[in-house]
Design an enzyme around this catalytic site. Structure first.
Site, PDB file in Angstrom:
ATOM      1  N   ASP A 103      12.621  46.159  14.908  1.00  0.00           N
ATOM      2  CA  ASP A 103      13.584  45.184  15.051  1.00  0.00           C
ATOM      3  C   ASP A 103      12.967  43.944  15.160  1.00  0.00           C
ATOM      4  OD1 ASP A 103      15.623  47.125  15.149  1.00  0.00           O
ATOM      5  OD2 ASP A 103      15.477  47.251  17.325  1.00  0.00           O
ATOM      6  N   TYR A 104      13.830  42.839  14.817  1.00  0.00           N
ATOM      7  CA  TYR A 104      13.298  41.421  14.914  1.00  0.00           C
ATOM      8  C   TYR A 104      12.741  41.130  16.186  1.00  0.00           C
ATOM      9  CZ  TYR A 104      13.795  36.338  14.508  1.00  0.00           C
ATOM     10  OH  TYR A 104      13.595  34.883  14.421  1.00  0.00           O
TER      11      TYR A 104
END
Length: 238
Positions: A103-104
């Site tokens: 994820d970011y």
């Protein structure tokens, strides 16, 4: 380059088997049958065919381990012009892509490669590739919550596979935990932690199988060793 070596690099067969193919009059260079084992080809000019089918050099396989920082998307490009993990890789001529996703707002170990077969193996659920994370979560999980986490939780309509969670440290109404899962569903670790009442504060992947992040600096990368690549290719479960 010797003809049999060129054939091996094209993925036709081993050098020894390529020699037999040459001796069997199955190889042509510029439409002329070549049956000399010492024959050399110019890889930039000559056209080589086996059984009248042209052959080409396979792209060199590249295997990279990146310590992904937060604030980067795990894609080759991004429609919103956010920085991608590819922006962190310099000096690599091959077109590589990330294996799976982080994820970011998740950091840590990410593998990038141009090897489609290995990518499939590492991302397909049936291969059960263990992924290890270290996470700071709110509060301290009780034994009952740990048991629920490890035996499977209902998230987004499905039950997660068995996993493990171990408390490493407790501090200031938070705790540091080690989590191991082999699935890779969207934001799965975060959803599992939230489900037992201990939302993630920070999340970092530290290992895939026995391939460890070690002391690699954030934002830096290195090539996987030959031993590491062999391990990933040969293991049925990691």
């Amino acid at each position: 380059m010797r003809l049999q070596k060129y054939m091996a690099k094209c993925g036709i067969a081993s050098r020894r088997k390529s020699e037999k193919i040459i001796l069997d009059n199955r190889v042509k260079v510029n439409n002329k049958i070549i049956n000399e084992l010492g024959y050399k080809v110019d890889i930039n000019k000559d056209t080589v065919s086996v059984d009248d089918k042209k052959i080409f050099l396979e792209e060199e396989k590249v295997y990279i381990l990146l310590n992904k920082p937060t604030g980067y998307v795990t894609t080759v490009s991004d429609q919103f012009n956010r920085p991608t993990v590819i922006d962190l890789i310099e000096g690599v001529n091959q077109r590589i892509y990330p294996v799976g996703r982080l994820d970011y707002d998740t950091s840590g170990l990410l593998i990038l490669t141009n090897d489609g077969d290995l990518t499939y193996k590492l991302t397909h659920p049936k291969h059960e590739v263990n992924k290890t994370y270290v996470s700071k979560v709110k509060g301290v999980p009780t034994q009952e919550e740990i048991n629920r986490f490890e035996n499977g939780l209902i998230i987004d309509g499905y039950k997660t596979s068995k996993a493990s969670i171990k408390i490493l440290r407790k501090f200031n109404n938070k705790s540091l935990v080690e989590i191991k899962i082999h699935e890779g569903r969207n934001r799965q670790v975060r959803k599992m932690c939230k489900e037992i009442g201990h939302p993630v504060v920070t999340l970092k992947r530290v290992a895939i199988g026995t391939i460890e992040l070690g002391n690699l600096e954030v934002g830096k990368w290195r090539k996987l060793t030959e031993k590491e690549v062999d391990y990933l290719k040969k293991k049925k479960t990691l």
